[in-house]
Design a protein around this motif. Structure first.
Motif, PDB file in Angstrom:
ATOM      1  N   GLY B  67       5.574   5.502 -16.530  1.00 11.78           N
ATOM      2  CA  GLY B  67       6.481   5.997 -15.681  1.00 11.78           C
ATOM      3  C   GLY B  67       5.781   6.233 -14.527  1.00 11.78           C
ATOM      4  N   ILE B  68       4.729   5.896 -14.034  1.00  5.02           N
ATOM      5  CA  ILE B  68       4.259   5.907 -13.068  1.00  5.02           C
ATOM      6  C   ILE B  68       4.108   4.728 -11.996  1.00  5.02           C
ATOM      7  CG2 ILE B  68       1.948   6.351 -11.542  1.00  5.02           C
ATOM      8  CD1 ILE B  68       0.619   6.926 -14.378  1.00  5.02           C
ATOM      9  N   LEU B  69       5.089   5.027 -11.212  1.00  2.00           N
ATOM     10  CA  LEU B  69       5.482   3.730 -10.233  1.00  2.00           C
ATOM     11  C   LEU B  69       4.455   3.731  -9.312  1.00  2.00           C
ATOM     12  CD1 LEU B  69       7.331   1.497  -9.182  1.00  2.00           C
ATOM     13  CD2 LEU B  69       8.667   2.924  -7.984  1.00  2.00           C
ATOM     14  N   SER B  70       3.221   2.782  -9.603  1.00  2.00           N
ATOM     15  CA  SER B  70       2.341   2.622  -8.637  1.00  2.00           C
ATOM     16  C   SER B  70       2.635   1.492  -7.648  1.00  2.00           C
ATOM     17  CB  SER B  70       1.117   2.145  -9.534  1.00  2.00           C
ATOM     18  OG  SER B  70      -0.012   1.611  -8.551  1.00  2.00           O
ATOM     19  N   SER B 173       4.382   7.716  -5.959  1.00  2.00           N
ATOM     20  CA  SER B 173       4.666   6.268  -5.612  1.00  2.00           C
ATOM     21  C   SER B 173       4.156   6.114  -3.965  1.00  2.00           C
ATOM     22  CB  SER B 173       6.033   5.729  -5.513  1.00  2.00           C
ATOM     23  OG  SER B 173       6.395   6.060  -6.797  1.00  2.00           O
ATOM     24  N   ILE B 174       4.604   7.061  -3.033  1.00  2.00           N
ATOM     25  CA  ILE B 174       4.326   6.930  -1.638  1.00  2.00           C
ATOM     26  C   ILE B 174       2.703   7.134  -1.633  1.00  2.00           C
ATOM     27  CG2 ILE B 174       4.565   8.201   0.575  1.00  2.00           C
ATOM     28  CD1 ILE B 174       7.240   8.788  -0.680  1.00  2.00           C
ATOM     29  N   LEU B 175       1.959   7.919  -2.559  1.00  2.00           N
ATOM     30  CA  LEU B 175       0.582   8.138  -2.177  1.00  2.00           C
ATOM     31  C   LEU B 175      -0.194   6.994  -2.522  1.00  2.00           C
ATOM     32  CD1 LEU B 175      -0.683  10.866  -1.277  1.00  2.00           C
ATOM     33  CD2 LEU B 175      -1.218  11.300  -3.601  1.00  2.00           C
ATOM     34  N   THR B 176       0.288   6.169  -3.617  1.00  2.00           N
ATOM     35  CA  THR B 176      -0.568   5.125  -3.874  1.00  2.00           C
ATOM     36  C   THR B 176      -0.071   3.918  -2.995  1.00  2.00           C
ATOM     37  OG1 THR B 176       1.436   4.194  -5.273  1.00  2.00           O
ATOM     38  CG2 THR B 176      -0.288   5.374  -6.578  1.00  2.00           C
ATOM     39  N   GLN B 177       1.154   4.112  -2.310  1.00  2.00           N
ATOM     40  CA  GLN B 177       1.185   3.067  -1.176  1.00  2.00           C
ATOM     41  C   GLN B 177       0.397   3.296  -0.134  1.00  2.00           C
ATOM     42  OE1 GLN B 177       5.068   3.358   0.620  1.00  2.00           O
ATOM     43  NE2 GLN B 177       5.260   1.102   1.236  1.00  2.00           N
ATOM     44  N   ALA B 178       0.274   4.572   0.101  1.00  2.00           N
ATOM     45  CA  ALA B 178      -0.712   5.126   1.390  1.00  2.00           C
ATOM     46  C   ALA B 178      -2.298   4.561   1.162  1.00  2.00           C
ATOM     47  CB  ALA B 178      -0.630   6.483   1.588  1.00  2.00           C
ATOM     48  N   MET B 179      -2.576   4.560  -0.109  1.00  2.00           N
ATOM     49  CA  MET B 179      -4.027   4.219  -0.802  1.00  2.00           C
ATOM     50  C   MET B 179      -4.010   2.805  -0.217  1.00  2.00           C
ATOM     51  SD  MET B 179      -5.485   3.562  -4.465  1.00  2.00           S
ATOM     52  CE  MET B 179      -4.415   2.246  -4.656  1.00  2.00           C
ATOM     53  N   LEU B 183      -6.776   0.987   2.552  1.00  2.00           N
ATOM     54  CA  LEU B 183      -7.640  -0.244   1.959  1.00  2.00           C
ATOM     55  C   LEU B 183      -7.346  -1.348   2.690  1.00  2.00           C
ATOM     56  CD1 LEU B 183      -9.865  -0.382  -0.248  1.00  2.00           C
ATOM     57  CD2 LEU B 183      -8.229  -1.339  -1.659  1.00  2.00           C
ATOM     58  N   ALA B 184      -6.008  -1.767   2.889  1.00  2.00           N
ATOM     59  CA  ALA B 184      -5.776  -2.930   3.721  1.00  2.00           C
ATOM     60  C   ALA B 184      -6.142  -2.885   5.061  1.00  2.00           C
ATOM     61  CB  ALA B 184      -4.383  -3.432   3.657  1.00  2.00           C
ATOM     62  N   LEU B 185      -5.996  -1.607   5.744  1.00  2.00           N
ATOM     63  CA  LEU B 185      -6.251  -1.388   7.164  1.00  2.00           C
ATOM     64  C   LEU B 185      -7.667  -1.458   7.130  1.00  2.00           C
ATOM     65  CD1 LEU B 185      -3.796   1.404   8.365  1.00  2.00           C
ATOM     66  CD2 LEU B 185      -3.908  -1.094   8.940  1.00  2.00           C
ATOM     67  N   TYR B 186      -8.646  -0.933   6.237  1.00  2.00           N
ATOM     68  CA  TYR B 186      -9.956  -0.843   6.164  1.00  2.00           C
ATOM     69  C   TYR B 186     -10.431  -2.198   6.255  1.00  2.00           C
ATOM     70  CZ  TYR B 186     -14.884   0.180   5.198  1.00  2.00           C
ATOM     71  OH  TYR B 186     -16.062   0.165   5.048  1.00  2.00           O
ATOM     72  N   LEU B 187      -9.872  -3.012   5.324  1.00  5.05           N
ATOM     73  CA  LEU B 187     -10.295  -4.493   4.974  1.00  5.05           C
ATOM     74  C   LEU B 187     -10.236  -5.371   6.314  1.00  5.05           C
ATOM     75  CD1 LEU B 187     -10.086  -5.045   1.543  1.00  5.05           C
ATOM     76  CD2 LEU B 187     -11.931  -4.712   2.476  1.00  5.05           C
ATOM     77  N   PRO B 295      -7.099  -9.622   3.762  1.00  5.10           N
ATOM     78  CA  PRO B 295      -6.498  -8.483   3.726  1.00  5.10           C
ATOM     79  C   PRO B 295      -4.896  -8.404   3.307  1.00  5.10           C
ATOM     80  CG  PRO B 295      -8.035  -8.306   5.276  1.00  5.10           C
ATOM     81  CD  PRO B 295      -7.855  -9.748   5.028  1.00  5.10           C
ATOM     82  N   GLU B 296      -4.188  -9.439   4.400  1.00  3.71           N
ATOM     83  CA  GLU B 296      -2.877  -9.409   4.166  1.00  3.71           C
ATOM     84  C   GLU B 296      -2.270  -9.251   2.873  1.00  3.71           C
ATOM     85  OE1 GLU B 296       0.330  -9.510   6.604  1.00  3.71           O
ATOM     86  OE2 GLU B 296      -1.579 -10.113   7.253  1.00  3.71           O
ATOM     87  N   GLU B 297      -3.356 -10.035   1.819  1.00  2.00           N
ATOM     88  CA  GLU B 297      -2.717 -10.062   0.472  1.00  2.00           C
ATOM     89  C   GLU B 297      -2.419  -8.469  -0.270  1.00  2.00           C
ATOM     90  OE1 GLU B 297      -2.704 -12.899  -1.440  1.00  2.00           O
ATOM     91  OE2 GLU B 297      -2.870 -14.086   0.419  1.00  2.00           O
ATOM     92  N   MET B 298      -3.037  -7.976   0.276  1.00  2.00           N
ATOM     93  CA  MET B 298      -3.162  -6.424  -0.106  1.00  2.00           C
ATOM     94  C   MET B 298      -2.416  -5.604   0.485  1.00  2.00           C
ATOM     95  SD  MET B 298      -7.279  -6.237  -0.481  1.00  2.00           S
ATOM     96  CE  MET B 298      -7.650  -4.724  -1.284  1.00  2.00           C
ATOM     97  N   ALA B 299      -1.437  -5.989   1.531  1.00  2.00           N
ATOM     98  CA  ALA B 299      -0.539  -5.189   2.136  1.00  2.00           C
ATOM     99  C   ALA B 299       0.425  -4.221   0.956  1.00  2.00           C
ATOM    100  CB  ALA B 299       0.049  -5.911   2.908  1.00  2.00           C
ATOM    101  N   PRO B 300       0.844  -3.253   1.609  1.00  3.86           N
ATOM    102  CA  PRO B 300       1.710  -2.517   0.455  1.00  3.86           C
ATOM    103  C   PRO B 300       2.797  -3.443  -0.186  1.00  3.86           C
ATOM    104  CG  PRO B 300       1.204  -1.235   2.217  1.00  3.86           C
ATOM    105  CD  PRO B 300       0.709  -2.393   2.843  1.00  3.86           C
ATOM    106  N   ILE B 301       3.231  -4.117   0.877  1.00  6.41           N
ATOM    107  CA  ILE B 301       4.474  -4.735   0.364  1.00  6.41           C
ATOM    108  C   ILE B 301       4.506  -5.704  -1.067  1.00  6.41           C
ATOM    109  CG2 ILE B 301       4.092  -6.820   1.807  1.00  6.41           C
ATOM    110  CD1 ILE B 301       7.252  -5.818   2.330  1.00  6.41           C
TER     111      ILE B 301
END
Lengths: 246, 408, 649
Positions: B67-70, B173-179, B183-187, B295-301
């Motif tokens: 039930g964790i929507l990661s 969910s939002i928190l995982t999205q932010a993570m 990460l993507a922005l960092y990379l 890094p594009e691959e890791m975008a939240p989308i």
């Protein structure tokens, strides 16, 4: 009779509203106790505090022979220490079978690795069958608990509590929405359970409380108003005022 | 014990049989080992789809069962890809550099070789120094360990922080999205040490292997199929036992599980970390087939698409996740690849390259509304199974109140 | 100094040769005929100086003609004239008399084409004429050219022009410029010190530009410290300020020591001296480690075919034999001391102002986040419905603004129309979405998240299909262009002020609707207990619909505002959605003040991090998100948290 749980001088405030006000409460081993009180008397909040859901602003909650404070413990740790709780509405895991529900509640190691490698032993399955017989669900073991009737769910939940083998049972309005026969069965279950452990029952229904035939604590506005046998408290003028006077 | 496990879960056996047949069929039809009906690039597409199925299984474990929507599992997928990519790129560049330096009059020292590799790899971001995160890139063994260690550790730390503070539901969910976004922005930065938005490339070439891509693609296809089979077995084994009971309990009523004496946070953390590791392995198999990672691959989308696959396939059942991922990702390849025929409407021609996303979005809404069980729900119709009407937490506000108990 | 002296001499000469004046410009030009006709940057200076110093009124016109490449030399006698093309021939005009001399064929003439270096020198000479030109714009242009390219020779003409300057504004500018030039180029130290002190409270960039060259230091190495140098500090090799390697490099650069033999040099030397399969008696195949290479090189050095290696002992000896120090380029210690002090004062003031500027930036960023998040504070905060398509509502608002501008060309009017239009479009969209999708999912927040995400990708792609992938302009009205400039450090654009005001208006509007209107009351009632509200005659479905529509509509207006300064693209919403949710979550759900606090915190945080690491805005966002994740550890319910059982305790 030694004290199992001692709550002393506990107060909780929600946004300026004192839900619990300097409450003190004691219960011994193998004692059955009914807690009654009008709406908003703090019955549920009292249970929340004991089970670790809510942290009180002040006061002490002491548990067991070793006199551990429950205030610093998590809900899971408190449950492991031997306090079981039954909610007002039946909360069983409806997507899982009766057997799975009971197995989950069965007193066993609670760690994740333990659970991962756990496979039910013959002894465990026997115990589950025994419990199911006790709560009258022997024939329903493989059914999903979501398919059970309301009363059966209540019993299943009580069965899960018993499977936990707690030393203190907190039961919130167990008889709500039951037929008279179901109530009788429930009373029997609780009285039976109270022979080997402490049981605290929160209930509105005086008839049900009378049938439990035990000491009664009356809560009002977050503190204890009266305590004693049912006849004793119902003749208490304060209690009459609170229940009828308004 | 194993026999009883398979016996109790016939679907696992069925799944493994279908997977093996599929792998065999593709091999026979491939260019590398068979009669050459299926092109190498399509073999790669199928192999990639298998990896996506594996991460979908992980997503189903963490979302459908716990039930964790990661919205962060694609970050772990990408990290796994980066970890294997570092070795592939280092080793391949090393071979090239050693070759070219061998032409010189004086044999190169090892320091000169490393410098030359650094210049080759990092020249594109204006650097020639090896960042410290490449410290183990020379060793395949160490880098293979890092594939699970790095994402696992990240999941462990993030999960510990998030679950400890009892963040649940959409907040989590939002928190995982932010993570993922962080990460993507960092990379994306050039000085992240992983070549910024250039990413790692040329991953399809296995260093030291002279076999053609026709053959290598089948190897990776097999490896992906094997990983998917093992991942599926593992997931099925996990959810079949008491652990499975507990995590499903957490999904349906977290507080109740807590009052049974189970430490909900630890269980969530275990599932989150384990699935992050599975996702990372899937990523490590995916990117060598894709050839490039950035890094594009890791975008939240991307992580949200993952949730879409699982939802369309049917969450809470492992084969549903696999079906969803395979179905949607292959369909998406078909539509966006321009193979789907356009639909002329007279005044307007629907080009699927443009309209596929719209179709996906709308069908996703429809699935959520009308078929919450997803494609997997069709199997229930076949077996005429009825689902009990689950309801959520009984604590908190009244039944029917809009606000469910969350964030506590 | 020498130039000043020469210029003074030239003026003196000009006075003495007064008779030359009567003769006009032509004799002067003839005097320098050779250099002028073959003008080169190196030799032309005396000629230009002489012309400029002649004091003749026609000199300015002549110089302008020269720069414009309109000066011609008559080949027959070498005289110079202004030429103008007419009917295939050139009409020549005399500089002194202004009379037309006649028309000549091109073959009889030589055009003078000064190169860019010479033209720059002529332009400098022209400045002194332009400073006193009757036209105000020419004088202003002259001042600008001095500012752009200050030069010591201009100081005197500038000073001379101040007294006669009729325009008060230009006069002030001239005086200020004179001070700045004095700082840089005046011969008299006392005057410079006075000028520096006078300007030391000034924040302008040009003051710092005038002061900074004075305090530029240069690292030097020498056998001993030269007496005339303006030494800042003596450096010890091996100290933190100057490592031994740097010190040696400095010696090498000053030709005071032999350069080190690098690894590449060794390699090259070895490669050049391969003898069979050996170098210096060591097999080539073994030269793949540094020790072997050093050994082989030592052998080569001994044989005299390569320079000897510089050892550590050599380096230490060289370092010991020299002193290292930093000197100012400016020779006068008095001036440098005052300049340092003045710069220090200015830096302090600049620092304070930068903080102010940063605060303004942060407030403006916060109001953008607040604007983006306020709709979410209603749908997510009040209703508890998560709407991943919120960003797309912002995008739709921005596109609405763009479409309106296609029809209404007046920017002010179009914005006034666009705002209600955007509200209407997104309100309708929000209502439709609530009725069709969200109301079926109220009890299932995670599925709401996914369904609205589906809508989000569909809307994004639709926008791409309709408007294309390139950015569309949403132009702000002219009166919003420009910035409110406090000084050279602090400035804020009018658009940002407008957004700040808009954010304030929305805050007020929100509070008014929630606290003072029937709709707000019903909204709160339905949120807390829909069944109870329903039994009191409120239609929960209608209220939910209106609430959601309101939140969406406000997102649309925010979209118009954001579109004014950001590029309007189909993924405009993506840039704001995560930040918006963060704003609401960090601030505290269900409370508009929470959204305000959240926006404030995130805005200030992001600007603060950017300030600490200005080169990297990507990293700033990363760190900010990490900070927020950690922040939620300590305040899981946000800055302004609802307490009590209602919040789920």
């Amino acid at each position: 009779m030694s004290t199992l749980l001692e709550v002393s001088g506990v107060s909780v405030t929600f946004d300026g509203f004192r839900a619990i006000n300097n409450l003190s409460f004691q219960i011994g081993n193998a004692e059955l106790r009914a807690v009654i009180g009008p709406n908003g008397a703090g019955k549920t909040t009292f249970m929340d505090i004991v089970t670790g859901e809510t942290r009180p602003d002040e006061g002490r909650v002491i548990w067991g022979e070793k006199s551990v404070s429950l205030l610093r413990m998590s809900e899971a740790k408190i449950a492991q220490a031997g306090i079981g709780r039954k909610f007002q509405k039946p909360t069983v895991f409806e997507d899982q079978t009766v057997q799975e529900n009971l197995l989950m509640a069965l007193k066993n190691k609670r760690g994740w690795l333990g659970a991962l490698f756990y496979r039910p032993l013959a002894g465990d399955l026997d115990k589950v069958r025994e419990l199911a017989t006790e709560i009258g669900l022997k024939d329903e073991l493989t059914r999903k608990s979501g398919e059970l009737s309301h009363g059966q769910k209540q019993w299943l939940e009580i069965g899960m509590l018993l499977a936990q083998e707690p030393r203190l049972l907190l039961v919130d309005e167990p008889a709500a929405g039951m037929t008279p026969q179901e109530r009788e069965h429930t009373t029997d279950l609780l009285v039976q359970a109270a022979k080997s452990r402490a049981v605290v029952v929160v209930e509105h229904d005086m008839e049900f409380v009378r049938r439990l035939n035990c000491k009664v604590t009356v809560l009002h506005e977050g503190s204890v108003l009266a305590e004693g046998s049912l006849d004793h408290v119902t003749s208490n003028q304060d209690v009459i005022d609170v229940y009828l006077g308004r | 014990m194993d026999r009883s496990f398979v016996a109790k879960n016939p679907s696992v056996l069925v799944f493994l049989a279908i997977l093996s047949l599929f792998a065999l069929g593709v091999t026979v039809l491939s260019e590398g080992f068979g009669i050459g009906v299926i092109s190498t690039s399509f073999v790669k597409t199928l192999g990639k789809a298998l990896c996506l199925c594996l991460i979908a299984v992980a997503m189903d474990l963490v979302w459908g069962f716990t039930g964790i929507l990661s919205l962060g599992h694609f970050a772990f997928f990408g990290l796994g890809g980066y970890m294997i990519g570092m070795w592939l790129m280092y080793e391949r560049t090393r071979l090239i550099v050693v070759d070219s330096l061998a032409q010189a009059d004086i044999p190169p020292t090892s320091a000169e070789v490393v410098d030359a590799i650094g210049t080759q790899i990092f020249g594109v971001v204006g650097s020639s120094e090896f960042p410290f995160i490449w410290a183990f890139s020379h060793s395949l063994t160490l880098q293979l360990i890092l594939i699970v260690l790095v994402p696992g550790l990240l999941a462990l730390i993030f999960g510990w922080l998030a679950f400890r503070s009892r963040v649940t539901g959409v907040y989590l969910s939002i928190l995982t999205q932010a993570m993922t976004l962080a990460l993507a922005l960092y990379l994306f930065q050039n000085d992240s040490g992983l070549r910024g938005n250039n990413g790692l490339s040329g991953l399809q070439n296995l260093p030291g292997v002279t076999a053609s891509q026709d053959v290598v693609s089948i190897w990776f296809f097999w490896a992906s199929a094997l990983a998917l089979g093992m991942g599926y077995m593992l997931a099925a084994w996990i959810v079949s036992g008491k652990f499975g009971s507990v995590i499903r309990g957490i999904r349906d009523n977290e507080a109740r599980v807590r009052f049974l004496g189970y430490s909900v946070e630890v269980y969530k953390l275990a599932v989150f970390t384990l699935t992050a590791c599975i996702a990372a392995i899937a990523g490590a198999l995916y990117y060598p087939q894709a050839g490039i990672i950035n890094p594009e691959e890791m975008a939240p989308i991307a992580s949200i698409y993952l949730a879409v696959w699982v939802a369309i396939g049917g969450r809470g059942r492992l084969y549903g996740a696999v079906i969803g991922a395979a179905f949607v990702s292959l369909l998406s390849t078909w539509f966006t690849g321009g193979q789907a025929p356009d639909i002329p409407l007279g005044f307007y021609t629907i080009k699927w390259v443009d309209w596929w996303q719209v179709l996906l979005g709308v069908s996703f809404v429809l699935v959520t509304l009308f078929a919450p069980q997803g494609i997997g729900g069709l199997f229930d119709l076949l077996s005429n199974r009825h689902h009990p009407d689950r309801h959520g937490s009984n604590l908190g506000p009244d039944d029917g109140a809009l606000r469910e108990k969350e964030a506590s | 100094m020498l130039r000043l002296f020469l210029a003074g001499l030239a003026i003196l000469c000009a006075c003495l040769t007064a008779n030359a004046q009567e003769a006009g410009l032509q004799p002067l030009l003839q005097e320098h005929q050779a250099t002028i006709s073959k003008s080169s940057r190196k030799t032309i200076k005396p000629a230009i100086d002489a012309i400029a110093a002649s004091g003749l009124p026609q000199a300015q016109a002549m110089l302008e003609t020269w720069v414009a490449k309109d000066m011609w030399m008559r080949k027959s006698d070498g005289l110079f004239f202004a030429g103008e093309k007419a009917d295939g021939a050139y009409v020549l005009t005399d500089f002194d008399t202004g009379e037309v001399v006649g028309s000549f064929e091109k073959s009889d003439l030589k055009q003078l084409k000064p190169n860019s270096g010479v033209r720059a020198m002529i332009a400098t000479a022209l400045v002194q004429f332009q400073l006193t030109d009757p036209s105000r714009s020419k004088r202003a242009a002259a001042l600008q050219s001095i500012q752009r390219d200050p030069d010591g020779t201009l100081l005197e003409p500038l000073r001379a022009s101040i007294d006669d300057e009729p325009d008060a504004d230009l006069k002030a500018q001239k005086q200020r410029l004179e001070r700045l030039l004095t700082i840089g180029y005046e011969a008299d130290t006392a005057a410079r010190v006075a000028a520096i002190k006078e300007m030391s409270g000034d924040l302008s960039v040009d003051v710092r530009a005038a002061l900074n060259p004075l305090v530029v230091t240069k690292r030097q190495a020498a056998v001993e410290v030269p007496t005339e140098a303006n030494v800042t500090v003596l450096l010890e090799p091996g100290s933190e300020a100057l490592s031994k390697a740097d010190a040696y490099d400095l010696l090498v650069a000053s030709d005071l020591a032999a350069p080190l033999i690098s690894a590449d040099d060794i390699r090259a030397a070895l490669a050049a001296n391969i003898d069979g399969d050996r170098v210096g008696d060591i097999p080539v195949a073994q030269l793949n480690i540094d020790v072997a290479r050093t050994q082989a090189y030592a052998a080569l050095a001994e044989a005299g075919v390569a320079p000897a290696l510089i050892t550590q002992a050599d380096i230490d000896a060289a370092l010991g034999a020299h002193v290292f120090f930093e000197t100012y380029a400016e020779p006068s210690p008095e001036v440098t001391a005052v300049a340092e002090k003045a710069l220090e004062q200015i830096e302090l003031k600049v620092g304070v102002n930068q903080m102010l500027d940063l605060t303004l930036d942060a407030i403006s960023l916060a109001s953008i986040y607040f604007l983006a998040a306020i709709g979410l504070a209603i749908t997510f905060g009040v209703m508890g419905v998560i709407n991943m398509a919120h960003g797309e509502f912002i995008m739709m608002g921005a596109y609405t603004g763009y479409v309106v501008q296609q029809f209404i060309l007046d920017h002010t009017l179009s914005i006034i129309v666009a705002i209600p239009m955007a509200f209407a479009v997104t309100f309708a969209m929000g209502v439709a979405m609530e009725r069709l999708v969200i109301r079926w999912l109220y009890a299932r927040p995670l599925e709401t998240l996914l369904a609205t995400f589906g809508i989000s990708i569909a809307l994004q792609q639709l926008a791409k299909n309709i408007f294309g992938t390139q950015a569309r302009p949403l132009t702000a009205p002219g009166w919003l262009d420009g910035a409110w400039v406090l000084n050279d450090v602090v400035s804020i654009s009018y658009i940002r002020i407008a957004i700040f005001v808009l954010a304030l208006i929305f805050l007020g509007l929100f509070l008014y609707i929630m606290k003072r209107t029937r709709l707000g009351l019903e909204m709160r009632a339905v949120t807390q207990n829909p069944r109870m509200a329903g039994s009191m005659g409120i239609n929960p479905g209608r209220v939910n619909m209106l609430t959601f529509g309101l939140g969406s509509g406000i997102a649309g207006i925010a979209g118009v505002a954001i579109g004014l300064f950001a590029k309007v693209t189909s993924d405009l919403g993506n840039d704001y959605i995560v930040q918006s949710f963060m704003t609401v979550v960090v601030g505290g759900v269900g409370n508009i003040w929470g959204a305000l606090a959240g926006a404030g915190m995130i805005g200030f945080l992001q600007k603060g991090i950017e300030w600490m690491n200005p080169s990297n805005t990507l990293a700033a966002q990363t760190y900010m998100i990490i900070f927020i994740i950690i922040f939620i550890q300590f305040r899981p319910r946000g800055i302004i948290a609802l307490k009590g059982r209602a919040a789920g305790d």
